[in-house]
Design an enzyme around this catalytic site. Structure first.
Site, mmCIF file in Angstrom:
data_model
loop_
_atom_site.group_PDB
_atom_site.id
_atom_site.type_symbol
_atom_site.label_atom_id
_atom_site.label_comp_id
_atom_site.label_asym_id
_atom_site.label_seq_id
_atom_site.Cartn_x
_atom_site.Cartn_y
_atom_site.Cartn_z
ATOM 1 N N SER A 45 0.871 -1.210 0.092
ATOM 2 C CA SER A 45 0.170 -0.018 0.056
ATOM 3 C C SER A 45 0.816 1.282 0.140
ATOM 4 C CB SER A 45 -0.990 0.077 1.428
ATOM 5 O OG SER A 45 -0.316 0.294 2.443
ATOM 6 N N ASP A 46 2.028 1.273 0.925
ATOM 7 C CA ASP A 46 2.986 2.439 0.678
ATOM 8 C C ASP A 46 3.219 2.885 -0.781
ATOM 9 O OD1 ASP A 46 2.960 0.553 2.837
ATOM 10 O OD2 ASP A 46 5.178 1.245 3.477
ATOM 11 N N SER A 47 3.359 2.077 -1.593
ATOM 12 C CA SER A 47 3.798 2.317 -2.850
ATOM 13 C C SER A 47 3.062 3.355 -3.708
ATOM 14 C CB SER A 47 3.793 1.070 -3.613
ATOM 15 O OG SER A 47 2.490 0.519 -4.180
ATOM 16 N N LEU A 48 1.582 3.592 -3.213
ATOM 17 C CA LEU A 48 0.796 4.400 -3.755
ATOM 18 C C LEU A 48 0.996 5.917 -3.568
ATOM 19 C CD1 LEU A 48 -2.819 2.229 -3.663
ATOM 20 C CD2 LEU A 48 -0.675 2.142 -5.599
#
Length: 750
Positions: free
Chosen positions: A180-183
């Site tokens: 999720s952090d990648s977003l």
């Protein structure tokens, strides 16, 4: 969805190195306490002061740490990883508001240190890693403000390489953005690249990968994202799911930043808005009594202590939604204000935000004094949105920031230290001369690149003069710098010239550096031909050949040691005594309505016994060809001075131009010899008739002599025109214009 053991092992290895904490044990913050609901929006100046303090503390902390060669595990230092990149995002947004030069220098230091490049070159997986793309937001901000192509080029190359993988069909088993952090890290960079490059391919590829990640990690029953697929089936002893606060904060913050760049008519935009609004409703319902959010959103008692990194992103996203009309103000304003109060309660004595959960991939215990650059970045973003809560709704997408002026870019770009071998004044002068030669002699692809040279002058419009021959056309001005304005600039790269121009005319005088490079050099005034309404002198100098026409104007008027277009001297015993170049300067106003500056000339000898010096204020408003000069002479002897105001007789040819004197009106005009290609320069002086003593001619100049009292200012005007410019195309038009002037010779006029 199942995973092969080898893939799970690899993912575990990639994640294992992330759990490093940054703790400042000596600092302490107040313990968690309930925050009362409030409807009072904090004063923007109060919030801004808190943000400025936090930002200064973060910069100081990062500067105090040695910069590691390998930055993957850096959690305190300046680095190119996501830890620092998140801070850079917030600091850059703050700098748009404050225009703080120290912040922009710090950000430029970081960008320069990493050569505007991205980590991850060792493998295809790391080249696609969204965390390594996060710093691209810094390069994009500097590029948007400065327009320097090299700033964006490495990022563009990396993104171009990544696009086929992001949009690959059929959808592969392993996602590129699997956590999720990648977003927050990569999608805003891709969306903004479409804005900066004008190519939707980046946005389209981002969109495809975004919804693939959504399909894997979003729980429609809870309206929240799992951090990654390892957590989808995880439950506690009460059967509750594990949703990480910061993981969902990354997603909401990333959506906000993507929507800032996404066109209003983008077909998928309503889908982003729907998910954003659904998540906002869910997140608002999970807020604790202290205004913050638990590190584990569905298991609040597991980690009851304050945690600010996830909470700051929620405050940012919810306030952003209010400010852009995405979220209902009445519903979410109390949540935002309570959240901001909760964040303020965790500010440490040095101004930084505390209670920042350490780097990692899931909820863990957090100490009150834990800090991290990403926490500061989120805090800055949140505060900037809280500052705007009293403003009208701002439409999306957001406009890019305006381009910085060349002077501001220079002031916010760190200057490298001199090489260690440059020691002593002689070496410093030699080095400075070498650097100026590099600037003047190097090939410039923006000017001379393929397809740009040789350029042809455009055909003249009906009734307009034929432009001079053109070797090559210089690059057009950046957007925002192509509008008419009056401007003045000190040009150290051109031996301390001072340049001033408006929408009609352009001039320069020479400074101390030229005396060493090109002696003798004196205080004459240069005049340039100009055929555009916007400023062009700086870019003309950067061509390395300002004496040729490159589409916007030309410098072919020769000053040498003569008086040029209105330079001064002192007339004594039938001889002209002149100063050297200016000694000191001060820019008073750099447009847009007037260009004004002050110069001082060091004492110089007049005859055998007298010594004089001069201070002069120069002002060129818009809409005129005349510069107003207010000059004050000093003297070591009493009695009046005869000052000579000069026009050079032969500035472009081996024979003099035509000079006309109207002493009764105080109007003096000059029409130069016509160059068959470059055209004709016209000059003029407007002098107070009451001060005129005589008009004399020397081998080099025509001189208007005026009687001046030392210490008492006097006024005159000098003007110039070019018959291949936009306003005057023959001698008659110029002289009619000069005669129509109504000069004000009162030195007290502002």
């Amino acid at each position: 969805m199942s995973r092969a053991p080898s893939s799970l092992s690899l993912i575990a290895l990639l994640l294992a190195g992330a759990a490093i904490t940054a703790t400042a044990p000596a600092l302490a913050a107040p313990a968690s306490r309930p925050i009362a609901a409030t409807s009072q929006i904090p004063a923007p100046e109060t919030v801004l002061a808190r943000l400025v303090r936090a930002n200064a503390a973060q910069m100081a902390a990062m500067r105090a740490e040695p910069i590691p060669v390998t930055t993957g595990g850096a959690v305190r230092e300046m680095s190119s990883n996501w830890v620092s990149a998140t801070y850079y995002v917030g600091a850059a947004r703050l700098a748009r508001v404050t225009q703080d030069q120290d912040t922009l220098k710090f950000l430029t230091d970081a960008a320069e240190h990493y050569n505007y490049a991205l980590r991850g070159a060792k493998s295809g997986k790391t080249m696609l890693n969204a965390d390594e793309m996060a710093i691209g937001a810094l390069y994009q901000e500097l590029y948007a403000r400065r327009g320097q192509e090299g700033v964006i080029m490495p990022l563009r190359q990396r993104l171009d390489w990544a696009l086929p993988h992001l949009a690959r069909l059929p959808i592969p088993e392993h996602l590129v953005w699997w956590w999720s952090d990648s977003l927050f890290m990569a999608p805003p960079v891709l969306a903004r690249m479409s804005v900066l490059d004008g190519d939707r391919k980046y946005l389209d590829a981002m969109d495809k990968q975004w919804w693939r990640t959504f399909a894997r990690l979003y729980d429609p029953d809870e309206s929240l994202y799992y951090r990654d697929e390892r957590f989808i089936e995880r439950r506690d002893e009460q059967g509750r799911k594990l949703f990480w606060s910061r993981g969902n904060g990354w997603v909401m913050g990333g959506m906000a930043r993507v929507l800032e760049a996404m066109p209003a008519d983008y077909i998928q935009r309503p889908r982003y808005l729907m998910v954003f609004q659904t998540m906002a409703k869910r997140v608002a319902g999970l807020q604790r009594a202290d205004g913050l959010w638990a590190s584990s959103l569905m298991q609040p008692e597991s980690f009851p202590e304050p945690e600010t990194s996830g909470s700051a992103f929620f405050v940012y996203a919810l306030a952003w939604g209010i400010n852009h009309g995405v979220l209902d103000r009445a519903t979410y304003l109390p949540v935002v204000l309570k959240g901001w109060k909760g964040l303020e309660a965790q500010v440490l004595p040095d101004g930084m935000i505390g209670a920042v959960q350490k780097t990692g991939d899931q909820p863990v215990a957090t100490a009150a004094a834990d800090i991290g650059p990403y926490g500061t970045g989120a805090f800055l973003l949140a505060g900037l949105e809280v500052m705007n809560l009293s403003k009208p709704v701002a439409a999306l997408p957001l406009a890019e920031p305006p381009r910085d002026t060349p002077a501001f870019i220079a002031a916010t770009t760190p200057t490298p230290a001199l090489p260690r071998t440059v020691r002593g004044p002689e070496e410093e002068i030699r080095h400075a001369t070498e650097m100026k030669a590099v600037a003047a002699l190097a090939y410039d692809p923006l000017i001379e690149g393929p397809g740009l040279a040789p350029a042809r002058a455009p055909a003249a419009a009906p009734g307009q003069p034929t432009p001079p021959k053109m070797i090559f056309r210089m690059a057009p001005p950046p957007p925002g710098q192509d509008q008419p304005r009056a401007t003045v600039r000190y040009a150290p790269e051109r031996y301390d010239d001072i340049l001033w121009e408006n929408d009609r005319t352009a001039h320069r005088i020479y400074g101390p550096a030229l005396e060493q490079y090109e002696p003798p050099s004196t205080s004459g005034i240069d005049a340039w031909g100009k055929s555009v309404r916007y400023p062009f002198m700086t870019r003309q100098l950067r061509t390395g050949d300002q004496h040729a026409y490159h589409g916007e104007g030309i410098d072919y008027y020769n000053v040498k040691t003569w008086r040029g277009a209105g330079g001064l001297g002192v007339w004594d015993d039938g001889k002209l005594w002149v100063s050297r170049n200016w000694k000191d300067y001060k820019i008073l106003k750099d447009g847009p309505d007037v260009a004004s500056f002050k110069v001082d000339y060091a004492p110089w000898k007049v005859g055998e016994k007298r010594e004089v010096w001069e201070s002069r204020t120069v002002a060129l408003p818009m809409g005129t060809n005349f510069t107003r000069m207010v000059s004050t002479f000093g003297s070591n002897a009493k009695g009046p001075i005869t000052v000579a105001i000069g026009i050079t007789k032969k500035p472009t040819a081996d024979r003099p131009g035509d000079f006309q004197a109207d002493k009764a009106k105080g109007a003096f005009t000059f029409w130069d010899v016509t160059d068959p290609d470059k055209g004709t320069m016209g000059l003029a002086l407007l002098v107070d008739p009451r001060q005129i003593v005589d008009v004399v001619e020397t081998d080099s100049d025509w001189l208007v002599l005026v009687k001046v009292t030392p210490g008492k200012p006097f006024v005159y005007y000098m003007g110039a025109a070019w018959d291949k410019g936009l306003d005057f195309h023959d001698r008659g038009e110029w002289e009619t214009y000069v005669q129509a002037q109504t000069p004000d010779f009162n030195p007290a006029r502002k």
